[in-house]
Design an enzyme around this catalytic site. Structure first.
Site, PDB file in Angstrom:
ATOM      1  N   GLY A   6      10.401  80.622  48.331  1.00 35.56           N
ATOM      2  CA  GLY A   6      10.023  82.025  48.233  1.00 35.56           C
ATOM      3  C   GLY A   6       9.303  82.267  46.919  1.00 35.56           C
ATOM      4  O   GLY A   6       9.455  81.495  45.967  1.00 35.56           O
ATOM      5  N   CYS A  52      15.465  79.120  40.818  1.00 32.41           N
ATOM      6  CA  CYS A  52      14.315  80.017  40.745  1.00 32.41           C
ATOM      7  C   CYS A  52      13.168  79.280  40.066  1.00 32.41           C
ATOM      8  O   CYS A  52      13.378  78.629  39.048  1.00 32.41           O
ATOM      9  CB  CYS A  52      14.701  81.258  39.941  1.00 32.41           C
ATOM     10  SG  CYS A  52      13.358  82.434  39.743  1.00 32.41           S
ATOM     11  N   LEU A  53      11.977  79.405  40.617  1.00 30.69           N
ATOM     12  CA  LEU A  53      10.818  78.743  40.001  1.00 30.69           C
ATOM     13  C   LEU A  53      10.541  79.296  38.607  1.00 30.69           C
ATOM     14  O   LEU A  53       9.899  78.631  37.801  1.00 30.69           O
ATOM     15  CB  LEU A  53       9.579  78.920  40.892  1.00 30.69           C
ATOM     16  CG  LEU A  53       9.655  78.219  42.257  1.00 30.69           C
ATOM     17  CD1 LEU A  53       8.426  78.555  43.086  1.00 30.69           C
ATOM     18  CD2 LEU A  53       9.800  76.721  42.108  1.00 30.69           C
ATOM     19  N   GLN A  98       6.241  86.990  39.914  1.00 29.14           N
ATOM     20  CA  GLN A  98       6.312  85.663  39.292  1.00 29.14           C
ATOM     21  C   GLN A  98       4.939  85.086  38.966  1.00 29.14           C
ATOM     22  O   GLN A  98       4.822  84.174  38.157  1.00 29.14           O
ATOM     23  CB  GLN A  98       7.051  84.691  40.211  1.00 29.14           C
ATOM     24  CG  GLN A  98       8.528  85.009  40.346  1.00 29.14           C
ATOM     25  CD  GLN A  98       9.198  84.068  41.331  1.00 29.14           C
ATOM     26  OE1 GLN A  98       9.138  84.281  42.534  1.00 29.14           O
ATOM     27  NE2 GLN A  98       9.808  83.012  40.826  1.00 29.14           N
ATOM     28  N   HIS A 131      13.110  90.200  42.103  1.00 27.82           N
ATOM     29  CA  HIS A 131      11.967  89.975  41.200  1.00 27.82           C
ATOM     30  C   HIS A 131      11.080  91.219  41.132  1.00 27.82           C
ATOM     31  O   HIS A 131      10.566  91.561  40.075  1.00 27.82           O
ATOM     32  CB  HIS A 131      11.115  88.802  41.695  1.00 27.82           C
ATOM     33  CG  HIS A 131      11.624  87.445  41.296  1.00 27.82           C
ATOM     34  ND1 HIS A 131      11.820  87.082  39.990  1.00 27.82           N
ATOM     35  CD2 HIS A 131      11.964  86.359  42.033  1.00 27.82           C
ATOM     36  CE1 HIS A 131      12.257  85.821  39.944  1.00 27.82           C
ATOM     37  NE2 HIS A 131      12.358  85.361  41.174  1.00 27.82           N
ATOM     38  N   HIS A 135      16.635  87.666  46.841  1.00 26.24           N
ATOM     39  CA  HIS A 135      16.276  87.099  45.537  1.00 26.24           C
ATOM     40  C   HIS A 135      14.858  87.552  45.142  1.00 26.24           C
ATOM     41  O   HIS A 135      14.629  87.993  44.012  1.00 26.24           O
ATOM     42  CB  HIS A 135      16.373  85.568  45.647  1.00 26.24           C
ATOM     43  CG  HIS A 135      15.925  84.800  44.440  1.00 26.24           C
ATOM     44  ND1 HIS A 135      16.783  84.024  43.694  1.00 26.24           N
ATOM     45  CD2 HIS A 135      14.706  84.678  43.859  1.00 26.24           C
ATOM     46  CE1 HIS A 135      16.102  83.458  42.703  1.00 26.24           C
ATOM     47  NE2 HIS A 135      14.837  83.842  42.780  1.00 26.24           N
ATOM     48  N   GLU A 136      13.926  87.458  46.094  1.00 16.16           N
ATOM     49  CA  GLU A 136      12.532  87.837  45.791  1.00 16.16           C
ATOM     50  C   GLU A 136      12.400  89.338  45.557  1.00 16.16           C
ATOM     51  O   GLU A 136      11.623  89.779  44.710  1.00 16.16           O
ATOM     52  CB  GLU A 136      11.590  87.415  46.922  1.00 16.16           C
ATOM     53  CG  GLU A 136      11.590  85.937  47.257  1.00 16.16           C
ATOM     54  CD  GLU A 136      11.502  85.042  46.061  1.00 16.16           C
ATOM     55  OE1 GLU A 136      10.896  85.415  45.051  1.00 16.16           O
ATOM     56  OE2 GLU A 136      12.077  83.941  46.132  1.00 16.16           O
TER      57      GLU A 136
HETATM   58 ZN    ZN Z   1      13.073  83.512  41.722  1.00 21.67          ZN
END
Ligand code: ZN
Length: 178
Positions: A46, A91-92, A51, A137, A133-134
């Site tokens: 995702g 998480c990236l 991000q 963000h 989660h997204e």
């Molecule tokens: Zn993330």
């Protein structure tokens, strides 16, 4: 298509609250394509526009192994939720770190698709976790915010130290989340 640079914690830009998308334009569709490419390459399941430093309410996800179930949510709103589930999230934007977070187990989300048409997505399991989660963000929130303050400040120190020791090193391997 282009891979986009991903902001990393504790970059303050990750704290920006995203604005609603007013119109789904060709430019936005190009961003969606680039976000999918960036997410698959990372690899992650995702990615939120936040991000990649675009502060619009837009996220992409694909929790399938074969990358054949792409989901694009524009202006997502959770309208129903049920149950709870806990998952070891990564998480990236926080590479190399995971911790367990509690989320709703099932969600119903209203949004627009890439054509600007309304869509309703019902998700459970990993997709439900990923979407929540997204969506965090998009509110400027990170999964590490669910940790205790002590744990989070240790993590921050560790990340800053790593970056100082080896500022030009390639990104460390990420957990296969978003
Ligand atoms: Zn993330």
């Amino acid at each position: 298509m282009a891979r986009l640079p991903i902001l990393e914690y504790p970059d303050p830009r990750l704290r920006t609250r995203a604005e609603p998308v007013a119109q789904v334009t060709d430019e936005l569709r190009q961003l969606v394509r680039d976000m999918f490419e960036t997410m698959y390459a990372a690899p992650g399941i995702g990615l939120a526009a936040t991000q990649v430093n675009v502060h619009k309410r837009l996220l992409v996800a694909d929790v399938s192994e074969d990358h054949d179930q792409p989901v694009c949510l524009i202006n997502p709103e959770i309208v129903e939720r049920e149950g709870t589930t806990t998952y070891e999230e990564g998480c990236l934007s926080v590479p190399g770190f995971t911790d367990s977070v509690e989320r709703s187990a099932w969600i119903k989300v209203e949004s627009l698709d890439q054509n600007g048409d309304p869509q309703i997505v019902e998700a459970e399991g990993l997709l439900a976790i990923c979407i929540q989660h997204e969506m965090d963000h998009l509110e400027g929130k990170l999964f590490v915010d669910y940790l205790s303050e002590l744990k989070r400040s240790r993590l921050k120190k560790k990340i800053l130290k790593q970056r100082k020791l080896n500022p030009t090193a390639p990104e460390p391997a990420s957990a296969p989340l978003s």
